[in-house]
Design an enzyme around this catalytic site. Structure first.
Site, mmCIF file in Angstrom:
data_model
loop_
_atom_site.group_PDB
_atom_site.id
_atom_site.type_symbol
_atom_site.label_atom_id
_atom_site.label_comp_id
_atom_site.label_asym_id
_atom_site.label_seq_id
_atom_site.Cartn_x
_atom_site.Cartn_y
_atom_site.Cartn_z
ATOM 1 N N SER A 122 -9.621 -0.420 6.928
ATOM 2 C CA SER A 122 -8.466 -0.596 5.996
ATOM 3 C C SER A 122 -8.510 -1.330 5.403
ATOM 4 O O SER A 122 -7.736 -1.743 4.142
ATOM 5 C CB SER A 122 -7.796 0.873 6.031
ATOM 6 N N SER A 150 -9.614 1.278 3.228
ATOM 7 C CA SER A 150 -8.974 2.278 2.792
ATOM 8 C C SER A 150 -7.789 1.781 1.288
ATOM 9 O O SER A 150 -7.157 2.189 1.032
ATOM 10 C CB SER A 150 -8.331 3.034 3.027
ATOM 11 N N LYS A 206 1.017 -0.818 -0.173
ATOM 12 C CA LYS A 206 -0.567 -0.202 -0.231
ATOM 13 C C LYS A 206 1.492 1.019 0.186
ATOM 14 O O LYS A 206 1.738 1.593 0.507
ATOM 15 C CB LYS A 206 -0.549 -0.465 0.647
#
Length: 240
Positions: free
Chosen positions: A176, A152, A78
């Site tokens: 997330s 997310s 990420k």
């Protein structure tokens, strides 16, 4: 077949020299090139340096020098984690062209275990907000392109579910990691607070942020956790 094996299985096959880290990394990069235009999971393609790392991993294995349990395994991150020499966006334009000059602790631990990084992955801006990233666009769910991956950690969910990488790290403040895992059919773990260092992670909420793995099997999540967990002097909230 090669790309849909579990992280644990591919790590074992590389260790036994049944497949080469170069062969595996090439297959991953080919799949990334083919699928990412539809998924929009990747922000930075690290293909060139990934292949160099894979060649070094192959040489080390041939010399009888395995680095650790993830030797030669392609992973992705990420884009909220510091990866030395690579631009970190946190899904925003606010950081400009900031290039990390150090590795987040979890990244350093994955590297020490032999992992190869092929990409940084899309996310909601600063790991919060609505389903559409206004700067980099939405990530599409590989099971149904009209659907979201949840957030997310949008790109982490899509890249692992689509078989682009064997596993990824996300961050979880209010779901997330767990939401993308649920919507993409993956295993996602929000570790106990203090279990995993957050040094080198662009913060959303210091008292609520967690770094956790996204993989296709429970065993793979356990393997990644065994590498990234543990006390870190750079993060005073980590437990001994």
């Amino acid at each position: 077949g090669l790309l849909l094996r579990s992280l644990s299985d591919i790590a074992e096959q590389i260790r036994r020299q049944e497949v080469s880290p170069v062969e595996v990394t090439r297959a991953v990069l080919d799949r990334l090139e083919y699928l990412n235009p539809r998924l929009n999971a990747v922000l930075t393609n690290l293909g060139e340096q990934a292949l160099k790392a894979a060649k070094l991993a192959e040489q080390d294995l041939a010399a009888g020098q395995p680095r650790g349990p993830l030797h030669g395994v392609p992973l992705a991150l990420k884009d909220i984690l510091a990866l030395r020499g690579v631009q970190v966006t946190a899904g925003s334009k606010v950081l400009g062209t900031w290039v990390a000059d150090y590795d987040a602790t979890v990244v350093a631990r994955l590297k020490a275990a032999g992992a190869i990084f092929v990409a940084t992955l899309n996310l909601y801006e600063f790991a919060t907000g609505a389903m559409l990233n206004p700067h980099y666009g939405p990530t599409h769910n590989p099971w149904h392109l009209d659907h979201t991956t949840g957030g997310s950690s949008t790109g982490s969910g899509a890249a692992v579910a689509a078989g682009i990488v064997y596993g990824s790290l996300g961050t979880d403040t209010g779901g997330s990691v767990r939401i993308p895992a649920s919507l993409c059919g993956l295993v996602g773990l929000k570790p106990t607070y203090g279990r995993v260092s957050r040094h080198g992670v662009v913060p959303l909420s210091w008292s609520l942020d967690h770094v956790g793995p996204l993989t296709r099997t429970v065993r793979d999540t356990a393997l990644l956790m065994s590498v990234i967990a543990g006390h870190d002097p750079h993060d005073p909230t980590t437990s001994r």
